[in-house]
Design an enzyme around this catalytic site. Structure first.
Site, PDB file in Angstrom:
ATOM      1  N   THR A 143       0.406   4.496   2.469  1.00 47.89           N
ATOM      2  CA  THR A 143      -0.218   4.391   3.791  1.00 47.89           C
ATOM      3  C   THR A 143      -1.374   5.365   3.925  1.00 47.89           C
ATOM      4  O   THR A 143      -2.434   5.035   4.458  1.00 47.89           O
ATOM      5  CB  THR A 143       0.819   4.655   4.895  1.00 47.89           C
ATOM      6  OG1 THR A 143       1.834   3.644   4.834  1.00 47.89           O
ATOM      7  CG2 THR A 143       0.180   4.630   6.271  1.00 47.89           C
ATOM      8  N   GLU A 144      -1.193   6.567   3.428  1.00 45.43           N
ATOM      9  CA  GLU A 144      -2.266   7.568   3.445  1.00 45.43           C
ATOM     10  C   GLU A 144      -3.489   7.043   2.697  1.00 45.43           C
ATOM     11  O   GLU A 144      -4.634   7.211   3.139  1.00 45.43           O
ATOM     12  CB  GLU A 144      -1.765   8.865   2.817  1.00 45.43           C
ATOM     13  CG  GLU A 144      -2.729  10.026   2.891  1.00 45.43           C
ATOM     14  CD  GLU A 144      -2.169  11.284   2.260  1.00 45.43           C
ATOM     15  OE1 GLU A 144      -2.928  12.265   2.124  1.00 45.43           O
ATOM     16  OE2 GLU A 144      -0.974  11.300   1.903  1.00 45.43           O
TER      17      GLU A 144
END
Length: 637
Positions: A143-144
């Site tokens: 997600t980062e």
């Protein structure tokens, strides 16, 4: 126009510190009143209002979570309350998103910290925080990486030219590389062949433009926990200790430090040692030996269950360096532009590696004298670890990911006459490098936190009716993905339609300006004015005639079709009403009353799978002939 701004606050709770970012963007309802057709087909214009960082990382409070608010977050929270106007605070979302430092903690301590941080925000502020589990969380490395990919391509303006696929062999986005203290991420769009072959390994990102249309991107992302610069160094020191068997204090020779440097490390600096034992690292200044010692940390030989793999047996589709270009942030920037200089210079592999070799071959006394001469404050600690970080970065880029070296061999046999060369022809000329570290784009600091806000701001925009069942967010690239993460924002359905005759005039003016013919717009405008003066009984008959004209694609240009869609005529002539004013970004269209839609109108709402795989906009994009990275960066390296 201060009253028209929306705000978002995001805390990047990293392994070494917490940085708060405050972003703002104009209210979508106001933007549509003055935007041009070109602006309407873009994402919201987001600005960085403020940022501030404090140390240490939130994971340092794992044993005393009750103090994290007063002793750590308080300064940043009070700053946010100053920067965000008081009347906007209740409508301003706040996020604390922790990364690799928190991922390393045991689950119990991790959850205790998250609850303590959420409680502090709720007790001390009135920011919008509807759900602790979504607004205060540890995000995955994948997600980062997705957030970072969004941020970089947004700042480069590449989402504005989504339809311009002639450049770069139909590939118009940059890949994203990030390296923090504990983890490293990669995110990119594979070439067409690899994207088809590994379709289920990709993530689908959906955004909404100001005009209510959507854009979709299919991105691969991967993360390596333990491959950040600080964690990699701990693993490296642990390997050095394998050559010694004494359980008490002793000297350990370290080729990754300048000769003559001695530094003592205690248990807190190492992944495993005998309790209450200290070790002294003694630099030998052998950078070739440093490269050789750090390369095995990549674990290129780890079993690969899902071919192909890059590092540590992690699956990654093949990277086509003829079209895939990457930017690197965080340690990729600091390690190439910090101690080694060249702050405002573009990264060149030969130049950089020569600087590294020169620096790491010097004695520590010479390094200190040079830092004093340059009056570089606070760089002594950085200089101690600079050679290790440089070797780690070089190995990650060239041995790990496989970037072309442009004549630089692993044995550091430099040719001082080598210049930039074109990948395909080998000719000496300017070209777009496959990798470029950066810190700012257009004067704005690059942070993955911007990606989170892009999704939120995009989700505030009311969709055109045919896209109402396509929520903003991201998830696995499979139909009906259960892990699809929504933007978390809400839109007001009533804002999707301009009200009043003046707004209609504006729409018609924009359509005429973008159309080669004015005959049909004039006819339609005359018909609308005529209908307005007829009684309601006759309006319905006229509406059916008007809608039939609007649906004639060969007579009406795309901008006009878009601006005079069904929802506009329905609003103007009160054909049907709606039972709601706000629709949350949940995608629960079965809970919404769309009124009595005719069967022929329903067929117009259907969308094929092929349409979902590309940008769903009826407008035509301007052509872009400049390389976006060179054009946007300027002197912001």
């Amino acid at each position: 126009m201060g009253q028209n701004w929306r705000y978002g606050v995001v805390f990047d709770a990293g392994s070494s510190g917490t940085r708060m970012y405050i972003y703002k963007w104009e209210d979508p309802a106001k933007v549509t009143q003055h935007a041009t057709l070109e602006e309407l087909r873009r994402l919201p214009a987001i600005k960085l209002e403020s940022s501030e960082k404090i140390r240490p990382g939130v994971s340092s409070f794992a044993s005393v979570p009750e103090t994290i608010g007063s002793d750590h977050l308080r300064f940043l929270v009070e700053l946010a309350l100053v920067k965000v106007p008081h009347d906007k605070v209740p409508d301003t979302p706040v996020y604390i998103m922790a990364t690799a430092g928190m991922r390393l903690l045991p689950a119990g301590r991790r959850q205790g910290l998250l609850l303590a941080m959420c409680s502090y925000l709720r007790d001390s502020t009135s920011f919008s925080l509807p759900d602790c589990s979504t607004n205060v969380q540890v995000i995955s490395g994948e997600t980062e990486g997705l957030y970072g990919w969004l941020a970089v391509n947004y700042l480069l303006g590449l989402f504005d030219y989504q339809d311009d696929l002639d450049n770069h062999n139909g590939h118009h986005t940059y890949g994203f590389l990030d390296m923090g203290g504990a983890s490293a991420q990669i995110a990119f769009v594979p070439n067409a062949t690899e994207a088809e072959k590994h379709a289920e390994d990709l993530k689908l990102i959906r955004l909404r433009n100001i005009d209510g249309t959507i854009s979709e991107y299919k991105v691969f992302t991967a993360s390596w926990l333990g491959y950040g610069a600080n964690q990699a160094r701990k693993r490296y020191i642990d390997k050095l200790l394998d050559a010694y068997d004494r359980p008490v204090g002793f000297d350990v020779l370290d080729p990754c430090m300048p000769s003559g440097l001695r530094t003592t490390l205690n248990n807190e600096s190492l992944p495993r040692t005998v309790p209450n034992t200290e070790f002294t690292l003694v630099g030998t200044g052998n950078f070739s030996g440093c490269l050789a010692k750090t390369e095995p940390l990549l674990r290129k030989d780890a079993p690969c269950i899902d071919e192909p793999c890059l590092l540590n047996g992690e699956h990654v589709p093949l990277i086509d360096f003829s079209i895939n270009r990457f930017v690197g942030v965080s340690e990729y920037w600091h390690t190439t532009h910090g101690v080694f200089g060249g702050k405002h210079e573009a990264y060149k592999p030969v130049t950089y590696q020569q600087r590294v070799l020169d620096f790491c071959s010097r004695s520590w006394d010479e390094v200190i004298a040079d830092l004093m001469d340059r009056k570089v404050k606070g760089k002594v600690e950085d200089a101690q670890e600079a050679c290790f970080k440089a070797s780690w970065l070089i190995n990650i880029l060239y041995e790990g990911i496989g970037f072309p070296r442009f004549g630089v061999e692993h044995d550091l046999s430099f040719d001082s006459n080598i210049s930039e060369i074109n990948i395909e022809t080998g000719k000496e000329r300017s070209f777009v490098a496959p990798f470029q570290p950066l810190n700012r784009i257009g004067g704005v600091e690059v942070s993955w936190t911007l990606g989170r806000v892009i999704l939120y701001a995009s989700g505030q925009i009311p969709p055109q009716r045919q896209y109402i069942s396509f929520p903003v967010g991201f998830g696995s690239n499979v139909p009906g993905a259960a892990d699809f993460e929504l933007a978390g924002s809400a839109y007001d359905i009533t804002l999707s339609v301009h009200k009043g005759h003046g707004a209609l005039d504006s729409i018609m003016d924009k359509a005429r300006a973008n159309s080669g013919s004015t005959i049909i717009p004039l006819i339609l405008l005359g018909a609308i004015i005529t209908i307005l003066f007829h009684e309601r009984a006759r309006r319905l008959h006229r509406i059916r005639w008007l809608n039939s004209i609007i649906r004639l694609n060969r007579f009406v240009t795309s901008p006009l079709r878009f601006r005079l869609d069904y929802s506009l005529t329905n609003r103007l002539f009160e054909r049907r009403t709606y039972d709601y004013e706000r629709v949350m970004e949940e995608g629960d269209v079965d809970q919404m009353d769309l009124g009595n839609i005719d069967s022929d109108e329903c067929s117009a709402l259907d969308m094929s799978d092929s349409m979902q795989a590309r940008r769903l906009s009826p407008l035509t994009a301007p052509r872009s002939t400049l390389d976006p990275l060179a054009a946007r960066l300027g002197d912001n390296f």
